[in-house]
Structure formats: structure tokens, C-alpha cells
Design a protein around this motif. Sequence first.
Motif, short mmCIF file in Angstrom:
data_model
loop_
_atom_site.label_atom_id
_atom_site.label_comp_id
_atom_site.label_asym_id
_atom_site.label_seq_id
_atom_site.Cartn_x
_atom_site.Cartn_y
_atom_site.Cartn_z
N ALA A 1 -48.67 -51.60 85.90
CA ALA A 1 -49.01 -50.46 85.05
C ALA A 1 -49.94 -49.54 85.79
CB ALA A 1 -49.65 -50.95 83.75
N ALA A 2 -49.61 -48.26 85.84
CA ALA A 2 -50.48 -47.27 86.49
C ALA A 2 -51.63 -46.86 85.59
CB ALA A 2 -49.66 -46.04 86.87
N SER A 3 -51.54 -47.20 84.31
CA SER A 3 -52.54 -46.75 83.35
C SER A 3 -53.52 -47.84 82.95
CB SER A 3 -51.85 -46.23 82.08
OG SER A 3 -51.03 -47.23 81.50
N GLY A 4 -53.36 -49.06 83.47
CA GLY A 4 -54.30 -50.10 83.07
C GLY A 4 -53.93 -51.48 83.57
N SER A 5 -54.00 -51.71 84.89
CA SER A 5 -53.78 -53.06 85.42
C SER A 5 -54.76 -53.39 86.53
CB SER A 5 -52.35 -53.20 85.96
OG SER A 5 -52.14 -52.36 87.08
N LEU A 6 -55.67 -52.48 86.84
CA LEU A 6 -56.55 -52.61 88.00
C LEU A 6 -57.83 -53.37 87.65
CD1 LEU A 6 -57.05 -51.74 90.98
CD2 LEU A 6 -58.11 -49.66 90.06
N ASN A 7 -58.23 -54.26 88.55
CA ASN A 7 -59.46 -55.04 88.41
C ASN A 7 -60.31 -54.86 89.67
OD1 ASN A 7 -58.67 -57.11 85.96
ND2 ASN A 7 -56.93 -56.64 87.28
N VAL A 8 -61.55 -54.42 89.52
CA VAL A 8 -62.42 -54.17 90.67
C VAL A 8 -63.85 -54.60 90.33
CG1 VAL A 8 -61.01 -52.18 91.34
CG2 VAL A 8 -63.11 -51.81 90.05
N THR A 9 -64.67 -54.77 91.36
CA THR A 9 -66.09 -55.02 91.13
C THR A 9 -66.75 -53.74 90.62
OG1 THR A 9 -66.84 -54.36 93.33
CG2 THR A 9 -66.10 -56.64 93.06
N VAL A 10 -67.88 -53.91 89.96
CA VAL A 10 -68.56 -52.72 89.42
C VAL A 10 -69.12 -51.86 90.55
CG1 VAL A 10 -70.85 -53.79 89.09
CG2 VAL A 10 -70.08 -51.94 87.56
N ARG A 11 -69.45 -52.46 91.68
CA ARG A 11 -69.89 -51.65 92.82
C ARG A 11 -68.75 -50.78 93.33
NH1 ARG A 11 -73.90 -55.13 96.82
NH2 ARG A 11 -75.72 -55.21 95.43
N ASP A 12 -67.56 -51.34 93.42
CA ASP A 12 -66.42 -50.53 93.85
C ASP A 12 -66.05 -49.49 92.81
OD1 ASP A 12 -66.14 -51.67 96.34
OD2 ASP A 12 -64.63 -53.11 95.73
N PHE A 13 -66.26 -49.81 91.54
CA PHE A 13 -66.06 -48.84 90.47
C PHE A 13 -66.97 -47.64 90.71
CE2 PHE A 13 -65.88 -48.62 85.49
CZ PHE A 13 -64.88 -47.66 85.56
N ALA A 14 -68.21 -47.90 91.11
CA ALA A 14 -69.15 -46.82 91.40
C ALA A 14 -68.73 -46.03 92.64
CB ALA A 14 -70.56 -47.39 91.59
N ILE A 15 -68.17 -46.71 93.64
CA ILE A 15 -67.74 -46.02 94.86
C ILE A 15 -66.65 -45.00 94.54
CG2 ILE A 15 -66.56 -46.34 97.08
CD1 ILE A 15 -68.17 -48.92 97.42
N GLY A 16 -65.81 -45.29 93.52
CA GLY A 16 -64.82 -44.31 93.10
C GLY A 16 -65.46 -42.98 92.74
N SER A 17 -66.59 -43.03 92.03
CA SER A 17 -67.31 -41.80 91.69
C SER A 17 -68.09 -41.25 92.88
CB SER A 17 -68.26 -42.05 90.51
OG SER A 17 -67.54 -42.13 89.29
N PHE A 18 -68.53 -42.13 93.78
CA PHE A 18 -69.20 -41.67 95.00
C PHE A 18 -68.30 -40.73 95.79
CE2 PHE A 18 -69.75 -42.13 99.58
CZ PHE A 18 -71.10 -41.86 99.76
N LEU A 19 -67.01 -41.05 95.87
CA LEU A 19 -66.08 -40.16 96.57
C LEU A 19 -66.03 -38.78 95.90
CD1 LEU A 19 -63.10 -42.63 97.14
CD2 LEU A 19 -64.70 -41.79 98.87
N MET A 20 -66.13 -38.76 94.59
CA MET A 20 -66.06 -37.49 93.86
C MET A 20 -67.30 -36.64 94.07
SD MET A 20 -63.04 -37.64 92.43
CE MET A 20 -63.03 -36.43 91.10
#
Length: 460
Positions: free
Chosen positions: A321-340
Motif C-alpha cells: 500500500a502506498a498510503s499506509g504500509s511503511l514502518n520506520v524509527t521515529v528518528r528516521d521519521f524526523a529525517i523526512g522533515s529534515f529534508l524538507m
Amino acid sequence: MKKSVIALSVLFVAFGASANVTYHEPNAQYEANLNEFGAGVKNWEEARLVPLTLADSHLYHYHAVISAPTEKMPMKLVGGLDVSKIMIDDLIPNRKISLYDVMRDRASMQNYVVMNKKGEILAEDYWNGTDKNTKNHLMSAHKSFTSMALFIAQEEGFLKLSDPAGKYVTEFKGRKFENIPLQNFADMTTGIIDLPANRPDYHWGSYGAGTTGSWDSSMPSVVGYSGLVRNDDGDLVPPADALGNLETFSDYLTEFVKHVEPKYPAGEVYEYKDINTEILGVAITRSSGLTLSEFFDKYLWSKGGFNSEATMYVNQAKESAASGSLNVTVRDFAIGSFLMVNDGKNWKGEQVLPKAYVDAVKNGDDGVKQAWPKVSYEHMLFENAFYKDQWRTATHPVTGRKISMMVGVNGQFSAFDHVTGNIVAISGAYREPSGLGMMKLYLLDTIFTIFDTLAVQQAK
């Protein structure tokens, strides 16, 4: 039985792999442990169960593992923010409560990270048995990562956002969806309002966006969200659901167009429906020839500075699922916003996401701003906001602080402040999907409060 399903049903026994992505069976003992609490792969997303099921949920699913990158963004904990010292108004007048207590107890947050624009960690906490290595299910916050992948796909020349969906989704041929540009799917302005019926016992019922929820029960089932079963021939297949025995996402799309047509012209109204994101996933996979997990690995995960493995639920055909199957650490979740906040660049200054994409998310356009309040209930939760490229951007009604965020239904947030570049990433396990209570606890009480506090500290 379809030959492709026969061939692929053995991949979880052989653990077939490509490059840095491997495919795995569920951990039987983990689900057995969950079963003692009445939880398991068939009902794991029930709101009452999410404190038990959202951490490392890939372990009771068939799943793909995206390897940890060779080059990782350095993680440095510098401190400087203590949420236990931040006091906010309690429910009882003239009484205060610490933000720490609100986050851990009232909001049922599992973990969080606060990061500055340089990528330094200012605060983090891990509750409910989680730690910095726990992979948290992102629910719909996954959509924002899919959006990143989509715009990378455009940069790589696989597709164009101006392309009609029918160029990649052959199941749309001859239907009203065929000529709707991919950009409208990215903005959820395709005019999709109603969805196919759910199975009778589906626990979300009609709760959620609009009249029929954000997805129908057959859609997640067909991509492994509710596990896989053995059919009479012994092959792995998704469980039967409201639309029958569907084995691939193509089967689902073929049925979907028999039940649904756009209710409004493209671009006129915003309405949050997961099928929009799934069409983006189809465009990515069919144009690139890679599975979604493989595309993430090659073009996003390996380049973005992420620190740990990521996982996605899969079906027997390696579809996710492209809309809800991903599992990541909370630090990596933050890195997603770091790129932005760094205009799409990683910690080394390399361009990973197109800057034009980041600007579009932050600024929106007249079309998405006008579409926001017309149909969806979300404008009643936050009036001064818009949805662009699978991100929500909101302006605080009192302070005027503007933020953009990835959002998941049980309190999965990764948000960044447009002015300071500070980041708050939260893995929540809120027992009511979305709604006013979650917005109050997560967005107003926590995220905006942290951004306000940091802005004052950093201005000194």
C-alpha cells in the motif's frame, strides 16, 4: 489459479531478494503473543488495540525490509528542551499540567524526537516499551514519503505529474478517471467521494473523511494489510473481502471502477481518499519497473541519510500500500522533515528531493486552497490550512505560526516550522482515529507549543 500467483507464492519460503530489499514471512510467535490480548493481523488497526500493535507491526505481516543505508546522517543528541518543564493549561481552570504528562499519558504517544534545522536532537523520549530502534507504523504519514518518491520519479524521467492517470493505470481505460492528471491525485482533488462498500464486520465502518471513510476494506486487504492466507491450492493470496477474491491490486482497480466515478470535476474539491495515493504508487511502480519498497530503497532511503531499516507490508506479488504500509524509527521519521526544511537536501548538501516540490508543499496554490473547505470535514478542525502533494500545511489561528506536516490517523506526525526549521516527529497510538481530540492534544497542545517554546529559546 493465476500463474503469477503460483510462482510468487514461494518467495516467502525462499526469502527472495533484490539488491537491498528482502522479503520476509510473519513472526508467528509475535502474533501468538498479540492473540492473548485479542489482537492480530486481522484486526490490528482497531483503535482499542493500537497501543499493542503499532510498534514493529511488520513482524506479524508479510513484509519487505529496506536495508539501512551505508551512509547515515550523524545523529547527535545535544539536548536543550525539557518537555517536563513546559507547563500548559490543564482541563481544570487555573491549573497547569506538564507537556510530558500530556504527551505520554493523555495523548498515548509512543515516542517522539525534536530536532533543529541542523539535524541535532534537542529532545526525545521512548515509552510503552519502544526505543530508538523501534519501527513505528506510520499509518497515513506514509503518504508523504510516497509523494517524495513520486516527485523523485518525475525528476528521474519516469513520469510527469501532468500525465493523465490512464497512461499508467490501464484499468481506468474508458472511465472518467482516465484523463485526470496525476497532480490531482497528489492533491486529493480528483472528485472521489464515495467508495465501494466495506465487508459487514469492518471495524472502521463509515468513520473518517466524508461519507464512506478514507478507504474501503477491500483495498488494504488486497495488498497484505490484513495478512495473507492459503487458498485451496496452497498458494498465498489475500483474504476475501467485500469485492470478492482479489489477488492483486490490478484486480482491485478493475472492481473499483465498476463501483465508483468522480462526483466532482477534477480540481474542484478536496476530499481525503487513500485511493488517490494508491494511484500514485501504481504510477511509480509501473513506470519504473520496481516495487514500491525497491524504489524507496534506490532513490530515497539510500540517499536521504536515514539511519535504520524501513519495512513495508506486502502481498504475495510484493505489492505494498502506498498510503499506509511503511514502518520506520521515529528518528528516521524526523529525517523526512529534515529534508524538507533544508530545501530537499540531505545532511551532506546533496539534492535528494526537488526544491520545487518543497516549495509547493509549503506554499500551496490557489487551487488547493479553494478546494480545502468545500466538502471535507477537515476544514472544521483547522480552517486556515490546505493539502498539497500529500502534506498538510496549517497556520495557527492566533500566533500565525505556519507548519507543514505528515499525518497519520492515530497521531503519527512529522512536522516542520517554516520559519525556524525546527522539527517534531511523533509516533502516536491515540485510540480514536483523527478528530478534534487528537488535533487538540497532538497539534495544538504539543507541536505548536514545542515550536513556540523553541522559537523563544533560539531567539535569545
